[in-house]
Structure formats: C-alpha cells, structure tokens
Design an enzyme around this catalytic site. Structure first.
Site, short mmCIF file in Angstrom:
data_model
loop_
_atom_site.label_atom_id
_atom_site.label_comp_id
_atom_site.label_asym_id
_atom_site.label_seq_id
_atom_site.Cartn_x
_atom_site.Cartn_y
_atom_site.Cartn_z
N GLU A 122 0.81 -1.22 0.00
CA GLU A 122 0.00 0.00 0.00
C GLU A 122 0.84 1.27 0.00
O GLU A 122 0.70 2.13 0.87
CB GLU A 122 -0.98 0.01 1.18
CG GLU A 122 -2.02 -1.09 1.09
CD GLU A 122 -3.18 -0.91 2.07
OE1 GLU A 122 -3.13 0.00 2.91
OE2 GLU A 122 -4.16 -1.67 1.96
N GLU A 148 -5.35 -8.55 0.50
CA GLU A 148 -6.15 -8.17 1.68
C GLU A 148 -7.60 -7.94 1.28
O GLU A 148 -7.88 -7.39 0.22
CB GLU A 148 -5.66 -6.85 2.31
CG GLU A 148 -4.39 -6.98 3.09
CD GLU A 148 -3.96 -5.66 3.77
OE1 GLU A 148 -4.83 -4.85 4.17
OE2 GLU A 148 -2.74 -5.46 3.88
#
Ligand code: GCO
Length: 478
Positions: A167, A376
């Site tokens: 991320e 995720e």
C-alpha cells in the site's frame, strides 16, 4: 458433480503485518522503526495505543501457526520488519532477526502453508528517517534493495511469493499529505517526490529479484478503491474518471507499464506538483514489471464534481470509530467524495461493496492483463466475546461470503486470480484505531485498558472459512 470455480492450487490465505501483531519491539537486536517512534507522540494514535506488545505473535507464533493449520489455510501473508533484519536500515545484519522469520517460515511449511512475504509494511528503520529523511531521499533505493537481497538470498529456497511494497499509496498519502502516519508531513509537493522515489525503490527490488534468478513471483500490494460516479450527470462521471486516474492508475500504471498516466501527470504539472524525474528513472521503472498485482480491496469511492478553486487534497480521518466522522477526500477543481446511497457502511464508514471487488479485479485485468493476488480483504468490526466464550461474528461471515462469491464470478469472467488473503488471521493492532477495530478469524482477548492474557479464541468465521477452504469454495451459499 458440481465443479469449483477456483483452481485446485488457489491460495486460500489470510494476512498480517509485523508491526500490527509481533510486539517485542526492542527484543533480540531489533532497533526502532518510524512507527515505534511515532506512537510515542501524544495524540498520534487512538488513545495512545502502541504495537510494543501488539498480540505478542513474536513469542506465540507457533500457537498462531497451529491455528492456521487447524483452519486449513493454504497460504499466510506476513511482513518482515526491516529493523529486525538490518537494525540501522543499512549495514550490519542481525542474525537473531533472520532466525525469527526463518523459524516462522519453517513452521508454516511444516503444515504445508505457503508463505507470502511482504518486504515492507510501513515500519521503516527509524535510523533511515533520522539520517536522510526516509522515502524523501534517493539513498533509500539502494538500502531497500540491499535489504531485499538479504531476504531473497536467505529465504527464496522456501518462499515462492513476495510482496514488495504494501500500500504505497496509503503510506505515502498518510505520511506526507494527511500527516496521520509518520513522518506526519502535510505537503503535496513532498508527497509526490517521496512517492516517485518509492516507485523507483519498488522497481529496483523487482529488478534485483529478476537479476538474481530467484524462483517465485513478486509484486506490490496496492490499496485499490475503485471509483463510481454519484449519478449519470456527465460532470460527475468525469469526476469519477479523474479520481480513478489520479488515485489509482497513477500508481498501478507505474508498477505495470513503468510510466505515469499522461492525464494525471498533466494535472500535477499544471499544479506544480510533478515529481523530479532524472535520466535513468524511466528505464528503471520499466525494468520493475511485477509478476502479479497484489490487490488490497476494502471499499469503493463515489465521486462528484468539485468546482471550487484550490490546489490541495483535503482529508478528515476517522480515527475515533464513531459513526458519521468519515474521511472526506477531494481535489478542488476535479472531484470530491460523496455518499453512495445504494451501499451500507461498516462501523468505520467504509462502504460494503462485494460487487466492487469483481469490478476491481476486472478493471485491473482489463487494463493490465496481469494475474492478481488478492492480498487483503476483510471487515473491521467491534467483535464481542460472549460470556460463554464464543464470538459470533455473523457480520464478518456475511461480508466475506459475499466477497468470495464475487471473486468466483470474476474468475468466470476470465480474470486470473491466484489467491485470496483475508485481513486478518488473528485480531491485531489497527494503526490508527487501536485494538478496538478487529478483523481476525481468531479473537485476541486484549484491550487498551488492561493487559490481559492475550488468549486466542476462534470466532464463528474461523469455522466458516475452514469449510470454504476444505470445499474449495463449493460450500458458498450464493
Ligand atoms: C487498519 C487498517 C490496516 C490495513 C493494513 C493495510 O485498520 O489499521 O485496516 O489494518 O488494512 O495494514 O495493509
């Protein structure tokens, strides 16, 4: 006989990150990371929560892996803490740190669980921040690459899946624009410079992986929030596209194509925010093409036009867990977020949008033609331990069931999905929301007020996922 949509080697997994679970923040030669320092500042995190102990995975990893085996997990994604391996970020290697992860990998393999190793999940060695400003210095490109090479050398005999940066869009925006993550800067120009350097570091590590001839696959994990227009007004549709360009393709194009999207770059140039590009940068970015796109999917965003003047992004973070205090993000002149009237939201005001996952998978596959590993997806909630010792997380089961079912549809659509990691296996520290926001299949009896025993308790969702894995998705109800 019914046939599964999921391939027989589909990676049914679950995920975590070092800072959020390990604890032992200063043990066995580990030095401080930027998060270890950040959480000491008053008001930085929810009620001052830290990961000093977290859920003590560092000492209880065998117990945790045993639970994974009991559930039947095929893969487990975890991150390695750079400052355990190379405490000062560069230079001397800490053998005790290497041993911890080596033992963890062996423990997983003992039960046939495929390790998916994240090289960087936000816990930069503090020494690199202090000495040269972390992601704002090009020195980090080499340091990150040297660190990654240590891990490739040590573990690539046993590890087949690597995640480079986790991320990047989140740690860069929160670190340099919203000032909610370290180093808590609020400066769009510095953000785009740091981001460009992170892109180069990411590419450099992937290039080193290729040149080293290691087996296995490597790719970044991107927090992708697909955009919708609030309605079919052309101005709002345009706003949604601009959001998509500036907040999604801006990163993913760089990873896969090695170039920034032209229209997004034009916006940055017009606003004086374009990052400095030096000779050789473009070649390096192109040499860092990943094997897969790691997708972290939680929600979609709905956009409308934002005609007001100004140059910056604007964000109000919801760190309290109270409803109605959500994040509002916008770029004046282009777009701002709106409430999607068709979607329900979580207790943290994140939209619940399973179809959005299918859309995310399709958009990535269509634009980049690359395999996708879902690294995720999950529901953060206030789970409750009942008096009888059970945790009935029916909301989570419903959330995950619907998302898994949309993955099946995306596979039918023709998307190449390698696997699915839920966030998270055990409950863990939420960076800004403390321990009250729970994501796990396994409840950890811990709260801010008291140091409890950190007992592990299987939630209802633990058994639900066990059935999904065992039946390779055939036990899905929809
Ligand atoms: C939180 C977040 C995280 C992230 C993860 C990103 O509540 O703190 O949801 O847990 O999802 O660390 O990779």
């Amino acid at each position: 006989e019914e046939r599964s949509l999921f391939s027989s080697d589909f990676l049914w997994g679950s995920a975590s990150a070092a800072y959020q679970i390990e604890g032992a923040w200063n043990e066995d030669g580990k030095a401080a990371s930027i998060w270890d320092e950040f959480v000491k500042q008053p008001g930085a995190t929810y009620k001052g929560t830290t990961g000093n102990i977290a859920v003590d995975h560092y000492h209880r990893y065998k117990e945790d892996v045993k639970l994974m085996a009991e559930q039947g997990l095929k893969a487990y994604r975890f991150s390695i803490s750079w400052s355990r391996i190379i405490p000062n970020g560069k230079g001397e290697i800490n053998l005790e740190g290497l041993k911890f992860y080596s033992d963890l990998i062996d423990e997983l393999l003992k039960y046939g669980i495929e390790p998916i190793v994240t090289l960087y999940h936000w816990d930069l060695p503090y020494a690199l921040q202090a000495s040269y400003g972390g992601w704002e210095s090009r020195e980090i490109i080499q340091d990150f690459t040297e660190y990654a090479k240590v891990l490739f050398e040590m573990f690539s005999d046993r590890v087949n899946y690597w995640v480079s940066l986790n991320e990047q869009n989140i740690f860069i925006m929160h670190g340099y624009l919203f000032a909610t993550h370290p180093p808590a800067v609020k400066d769009p120009k510095r953000m785009y410079e740091a981001n460009h350097i992170a892109n180069l570091a990411n590419a450099s590590v992937i290039k080193a992986f290729r040149e080293g001839g290691y087996k296995g696959k490597i790719g970044p994990s991107f927090a992708y929030t697909p955009s919708y227009a609030l309605d079919c007004q052309p101005e709002n549709c345009l706003a949604a596209e601009q959001h998509q360009e500036l907040l999604s393709y801006f990163w993913m194009d760089c990873y896969v194509r090695g170039t920034y999207p032209r229209l997004a770059m034009k916006v940055l140039e017009d606003k004086g925010l374009a990052p400095t590009q030096l000779p050789g940068d473009s070649e390096l970015l192109k040499a860092g093409r990943p094997d897969f796109m790691g997708l972290n999917y939680y929600q979609t965003a709905t956009l409308e036009a934002n005609p007001s003047d100004g140059i910056g992004f604007d964000s109000k973070m919801n760190t309290t867990g109270e409803k109605g205090k959500s994040e509002s993000k916008g770029l004046p002149g282009l777009f701002k977020t709106a409430v999607n009237p068709t979607l329900e939201t979580t207790n943290w005001d994140w939209t619940i949008d399973p179809v959005g996952l299918r859309l995310a998978l399709r958009r990535i596959a269509s634009r980049y033609d690359i395999p996708i590993l879902i690294t995720e997806n999950g529901l953060g909630d206030f789970d409750k331990l009942e008096e009888d010792g059970t945790v009935n997380d029916a909301n989570r089961i419903d959330f995950l069931e619907k998302h898994v079912s949309e993955i099946g549809k995306a596979i039918e659509d023709g998307v190449d999905v390698l696997g699915y990691c839920t966030w998270s296996f055990t409950d863990l520290l939420s960076w800004l929301n403390g321990y009250q926001k729970r994501y796990g299949f396994v409840y950890v009896d811990r709260d801010e007020e008291s140091e409890k025993e950190l007992t592990r308790i299987k939630k209802e969702s633990f058994y639900w996922y066990k059935d999904i894995i065992k039946s390779n998705g055939l036990s899905l109800k929809r």
